[in-house]
Design an enzyme around this catalytic site. Structure first.
Site, PDB file in Angstrom:
ATOM      1  N   SER A 155       7.833 -10.021  -0.377  1.00  0.00           N
ATOM      2  CA  SER A 155       6.984 -10.090   0.813  1.00  0.00           C
ATOM      3  C   SER A 155       5.545 -10.427   0.436  1.00  0.00           C
ATOM      4  O   SER A 155       5.055 -10.029  -0.636  1.00  0.00           O
ATOM      5  CB  SER A 155       7.016  -8.735   1.544  1.00  0.00           C
TER       6      SER A 155
ATOM      7  N   TYR B   7       6.029   0.006   2.583  1.00  0.00           N
ATOM      8  CA  TYR B   7       6.886  -1.181   2.604  1.00  0.00           C
ATOM      9  C   TYR B   7       6.486  -2.140   1.483  1.00  0.00           C
ATOM     10  O   TYR B   7       7.330  -2.608   0.703  1.00  0.00           O
ATOM     11  CB  TYR B   7       6.790  -1.870   3.957  1.00  0.00           C
TER      12      TYR B   7
END
Length: 339
Positions: A140, A167
């Site tokens: 990501s 995350y």
């Protein structure tokens, strides 16, 4: 054996796609099947967002020759290992993960199980698979943290050691686990740092999707960061082209690499909303909010490495991409918000 025969032989081996009922997994599976691949898709079908949307994506895939589905959680390491060995899987695209920056603040252990344990399950299965060729996995852009955008995109050489959300921390941890497994066990791996993917069949928790639902319902939208944030919005078809390009060009045995995959044209949140309003033919009522914990100010991908490797060139501009999304949304939901 000719190169064409080589290609046909290669395509006879199935590609395992985790998170196949998800946004990117659904689109990738379709494209792989269109080019003659056999795809085994797995997903745990959790209720993080609308299960009906996931079911509809799966219905699309189940109608395609060359697709098989198994409901399975990637954290089930024994089940994953058995599947990979029983099906003689040699290529994996690992997309399954617990998504969402804000959700991670209230549900941290969902990320430990899905992202960390799940990634480890795929690493273990890959290292025990005879003749294994390539593991491509989703990282990501959030691993870069909240860095100034400046005049250049984020490059893969940057340290990426200051995540601002759990995350992001799990995604960076997955990269480090992969680097160690590549060195220890010698199988090729590619981590793709995705930058804000959008388009038809997208995730309802993404801003452009939730804004569409609220605007059509006559509700006000909450604009975080007072609209000053910028994102490198990347259309789903461009993302899929990049994934397949990376899959087809594995690094050398024992090598692990990370590559940015984005649009390289960051757009401010205010501009995105204006573009969405034009696509909808409606104006949004806006409530300005401050930045939320875990959010970053901007994302901006330098994709020169992926371009050099695969010829990757994002093609779809935000205006066209949001028009396509709105057209899909109205066809799928009508002008009413989903339940």
């Amino acid at each position: 054996m000719t190169s064409k025969q080589d290609d046909l032989k290669a395509k006879s081996d199935p590609v395992l796609v985790t998170g196949a009922a998800g946004f990117i997994g659904h689109a990738l599976s379709r494209k792989l099947i269109e080019r003659g691949e056999h795809v085994i898709g797995i997903d745990n079908l959790n209720d993080y967002y609308d299960p009906g949307l996931k079911a509809a994506r799966l219905d699309n895939l189940r109608g395609l020759r060359g697709f098989r589905f198994a409901e399975m959680d990637v954290s089930d390491n024994e089940g994953i290992l058995k599947l990979v060995q029983d099906e003689a899987v040699k290529r994996i695209v690992h997309l399954a993960a617990q998504a969402g920056v804000r959700y991670s603040i209230e549900n941290p252990f969902a990320y430990q199980k899905s992202n960390l344990q799940g990634h480890l399950s795929l690493l273990e299965a890959s290292r025990h698979a005879p003749g294994f060729q390539h593991l491509v996995y989703a990282s990501s852009s959030s691993v870069y943290g909240d860095k100034p955008m400046g005049g250049k995109g984020f490059t893969e050489e940057e340290p990426a050691m200051d995540p601002v959300s759990l995350y992001a921390a799990t995604k960076r941890s997955c990269e480090l686990m992969s680097a160690s497994y590549a060195r220890l066990y010698g199988f090729p791996q590619t981590g793709l740092r995705f930058f804000t993917v959008y388009g038809p069949w997208g995730r309802p928790d993404m801003a452009y999707f939730s804004f569409t639902r609220k605007i059509l319902a006559g509700e006000a939208i909450e604009v975080y960061g007072e609209g000053k944030m910028a994102r490198d919005f990347t259309y789903i078809d461009d993302i899929v082209d990049g994934i397949i390009g990376a899959l087809d060009n594995p690094p050398q045995p024992g090598d692990h690499r990370v590559l940015n995959i984005g649009d390289s044209r960051p757009v401010g949140l205010k501009e995105m909303i204006e573009t969405l309003e034009q696509a909808l033919g409606m104006e949004a009522r806006k409530i300005m909010r401050p930045m939320q914990p875990g959010d970053v100010t901007a994302t901006y991908a330098d994709v020169s490495k992926l371009h050099a490797l695969t010829g990757y060139e994002p093609k779809v501009m935000l205006e066209d991409g949001l028009k396509r999304f709105v057209s899909w949304y109205r066809d799928f939901y009508g002008n009413l918000p989903p339940e």
